[in-house]
Write a protein that holds these residues in place. Structure first.
Motif, PDB file in Angstrom:
ATOM      1  N   GLN A   3       0.848  -1.187   0.000  1.00 58.75           N
ATOM      2  CA  GLN A   3       0.000   0.000   0.000  1.00 58.75           C
ATOM      3  C   GLN A   3       0.880   1.232   0.000  1.00 58.75           C
ATOM      4  N   LEU A   4       0.553   2.154  -0.864  1.00 52.78           N
ATOM      5  CA  LEU A   4       1.308   3.400  -0.921  1.00 52.78           C
ATOM      6  C   LEU A   4       0.809   4.332   0.163  1.00 52.78           C
ATOM      7  N   GLN A   5       1.752   4.919   0.868  1.00 51.31           N
ATOM      8  CA  GLN A   5       1.393   5.894   1.883  1.00 51.31           C
ATOM      9  C   GLN A   5       1.550   7.282   1.287  1.00 51.31           C
ATOM     10  N   VAL A   6       0.481   8.016   1.318  1.00 48.56           N
ATOM     11  CA  VAL A   6       0.496   9.367   0.789  1.00 48.56           C
ATOM     12  C   VAL A   6       0.457  10.318   1.972  1.00 48.56           C
ATOM     13  N   GLU A   7       1.410  11.245   1.987  1.00 48.86           N
ATOM     14  CA  GLU A   7       1.426  12.234   3.063  1.00 48.86           C
ATOM     15  C   GLU A   7       0.331  13.255   2.822  1.00 48.86           C
ATOM     16  N   ALA A   8      -0.509  13.417   3.809  1.00 48.29           N
ATOM     17  CA  ALA A   8      -1.571  14.419   3.701  1.00 48.29           C
ATOM     18  C   ALA A   8      -0.978  15.786   4.025  1.00 48.29           C
ATOM     19  N   LYS A   9      -1.150  16.713   3.104  1.00 48.73           N
ATOM     20  CA  LYS A   9      -0.649  18.064   3.344  1.00 48.73           C
ATOM     21  C   LYS A   9      -1.669  18.812   4.193  1.00 48.73           C
ATOM     22  N   PRO A  10      -1.201  19.512   5.188  1.00 53.04           N
ATOM     23  CA  PRO A  10      -2.145  20.256   6.024  1.00 53.04           C
ATOM     24  C   PRO A  10      -2.749  21.429   5.251  1.00 53.04           C
ATOM     25  N   GLU A  11      -3.973  21.794   5.645  1.00 51.15           N
ATOM     26  CA  GLU A  11      -4.639  22.919   5.006  1.00 51.15           C
ATOM     27  C   GLU A  11      -4.067  24.247   5.474  1.00 51.15           C
ATOM     28  N   ARG A  12      -3.523  24.243   6.683  1.00 46.37           N
ATOM     29  CA  ARG A  12      -2.916  25.456   7.222  1.00 46.37           C
ATOM     30  C   ARG A  12      -1.832  25.062   8.220  1.00 46.37           C
ATOM     31  N   ILE A  13      -0.869  25.956   8.353  1.00 46.64           N
ATOM     32  CA  ILE A  13       0.221  25.784   9.322  1.00 46.64           C
ATOM     33  C   ILE A  13       0.276  27.058  10.152  1.00 46.64           C
ATOM     34  N   ARG A  14       0.471  26.911  11.456  1.00 50.38           N
ATOM     35  CA  ARG A  14       0.544  28.078  12.340  1.00 50.38           C
ATOM     36  C   ARG A  14       1.867  28.050  13.087  1.00 50.38           C
ATOM     37  N   TYR A  15       2.611  29.156  13.012  1.00 46.96           N
ATOM     38  CA  TYR A  15       3.835  29.317  13.787  1.00 46.96           C
ATOM     39  C   TYR A  15       3.622  30.433  14.796  1.00 46.96           C
ATOM     40  N   ARG A  16       3.968  30.161  16.035  1.00 45.49           N
ATOM     41  CA  ARG A  16       3.846  31.137  17.124  1.00 45.49           C
ATOM     42  C   ARG A  16       5.144  31.128  17.915  1.00 45.49           C
ATOM     43  N   TYR A  17       5.211  32.055  18.885  1.00 43.50           N
ATOM     44  CA  TYR A  17       6.315  31.998  19.833  1.00 43.50           C
ATOM     45  C   TYR A  17       6.228  30.678  20.595  1.00 43.50           C
ATOM     46  N   THR A  18       7.375  30.120  20.917  1.00 48.25           N
ATOM     47  CA  THR A  18       7.380  28.954  21.790  1.00 48.25           C
ATOM     48  C   THR A  18       7.127  29.424  23.223  1.00 48.25           C
ATOM     49  N   ARG A  19       6.811  28.524  24.118  1.00 46.37           N
ATOM     50  CA  ARG A  19       6.580  28.907  25.520  1.00 46.37           C
ATOM     51  C   ARG A  19       7.803  29.600  26.102  1.00 46.37           C
ATOM     52  N   LEU A  20       8.966  29.039  25.805  1.00 45.76           N
ATOM     53  CA  LEU A  20      10.203  29.625  26.312  1.00 45.76           C
ATOM     54  C   LEU A  20      10.414  31.029  25.755  1.00 45.76           C
ATOM     55  N   GLN A  21      10.092  31.254  24.490  1.00 44.60           N
ATOM     56  CA  GLN A  21      10.242  32.574  23.880  1.00 44.60           C
ATOM     57  C   GLN A  21       9.274  33.584  24.494  1.00 44.60           C
ATOM     58  N   ARG A  22       8.147  33.119  24.996  1.00 42.58           N
ATOM     59  CA  ARG A  22       7.177  34.032  25.601  1.00 42.58           C
ATOM     60  C   ARG A  22       7.571  34.449  27.005  1.00 42.58           C
ATOM     61  N   VAL A  23       8.280  33.582  27.735  1.00 49.91           N
ATOM     62  CA  VAL A  23       8.596  33.856  29.138  1.00 49.91           C
ATOM     63  C   VAL A  23      10.029  34.329  29.354  1.00 49.91           C
ATOM     64  N   LEU A  24      10.984  33.767  28.635  1.00 48.18           N
ATOM     65  CA  LEU A  24      12.394  34.037  28.892  1.00 48.18           C
ATOM     66  C   LEU A  24      12.792  35.506  28.833  1.00 48.18           C
ATOM     67  N   PRO A  25      12.284  36.323  27.896  1.00 49.44           N
ATOM     68  CA  PRO A  25      12.695  37.729  27.876  1.00 49.44           C
ATOM     69  C   PRO A  25      12.320  38.513  29.129  1.00 49.44           C
ATOM     70  N   VAL A  26      11.295  38.101  29.858  1.00 51.21           N
ATOM     71  CA  VAL A  26      10.868  38.850  31.035  1.00 51.21           C
ATOM     72  C   VAL A  26      11.543  38.345  32.318  1.00 51.21           C
ATOM     73  N   LEU A  27      12.199  37.207  32.262  1.00 54.90           N
ATOM     74  CA  LEU A  27      12.799  36.651  33.480  1.00 54.90           C
ATOM     75  C   LEU A  27      13.877  37.540  34.106  1.00 54.90           C
ATOM     76  N   PRO A  28      14.770  38.178  33.350  1.00 57.28           N
ATOM     77  CA  PRO A  28      15.738  39.076  33.996  1.00 57.28           C
ATOM     78  C   PRO A  28      15.052  40.214  34.759  1.00 57.28           C
ATOM     79  N   LEU A  29      14.032  40.809  34.177  1.00 57.62           N
ATOM     80  CA  LEU A  29      13.274  41.860  34.857  1.00 57.62           C
ATOM     81  C   LEU A  29      12.596  41.305  36.107  1.00 57.62           C
ATOM     82  N   LEU A  30      12.055  40.118  36.007  1.00 55.56           N
ATOM     83  CA  LEU A  30      11.402  39.472  37.138  1.00 55.56           C
ATOM     84  C   LEU A  30      12.383  39.248  38.289  1.00 55.56           C
TER      85      LEU A  30
END
Length: 180
Positions: A3-30
């Motif tokens: 059986q041939l496996q066909v990769e299903a292409k997603p209809e949309r892709i979303r890129y956001r900040y990672t959790r670390l990218q959201r918190v790490l910049p404020v840690l020195p101030l904290l």
């Protein structure tokens, strides 16, 4: 029978900040803010309720940033790139002339160049000091491939008079070349 496996292409892709990218910049101030409040408390300038209020306020800041900054980024659909920033913006793939990686304030960011000369910096994906992303190059290549696959058969390059292409690129210096 195979059986041939066909990769299903997603209809949309979303890129956001990672959790670390959201918190790490404020840690020195904290650390500085909480540290000064603790020093004031040890010196007898604050009582217990004031220190608890300060620690609660500063402790909530990373949680608020985790929630608020998850909105920023880009969503790739078959016909558009939806840029999520302070305000949402939709860019048609047929209007995109190049996808580049540039340096901005010490970080590497993905920039979309449009036919009208407009440059749009994406907030995510991003990589740099206090906001590194191990998958940045893969995400940048995916955005470039997505554009090439979805820009349409009638797409034609438009060179703007006096256009300056600066910064490193994943496309070997040619903004119209394939990323692969």
């Amino acid at each position: 029978m195979e059986q041939l496996q066909v990769e299903a292409k997603p209809e949309r892709i979303r890129y956001r900040y990672t959790r670390l990218q959201r918190v790490l910049p404020v840690l020195p101030l904290l650390v500085v803010a909480v540290g000064t409040r603790v020093v004031d408390w040890v010196a007898g300038k604050l009582d217990g309720s004031e220190i608890a209020e300060s620690l609660g306020t500063w402790g909530a800041l990373p949680l608020v940033l985790l929630i608020l900054w998850q909105y920023f980024g880009v969503t790739l659909t078959e016909s558009t790139a939806i840029v999520h920033s302070l305000r949402r913006r939709t860019i048609q793939w047929s209007n995109v002339q190049a996808i580049r990686v540039e340096r901005f304030q010490g970080a590497q960011i993905v920039v979309i160049y449009e036919a009208g000369g407009r440059r749009t910096r994406l907030r995510a994906p991003i990589t740099g000091f206090l906001c590194w992303d191990r998958e940045f190059e893969e995400k940048e290549r995916t955005i470039g491939r997505w554009w090439l696959d979805h820009r349409g058969p009638d797409w034609t390059p438009v060179l703007l008079p006096g256009a300056q292409w600066s910064g490193p690129t994943g496309f070997d210096g040619n903004p119209f070349a394939s990323p692969t």
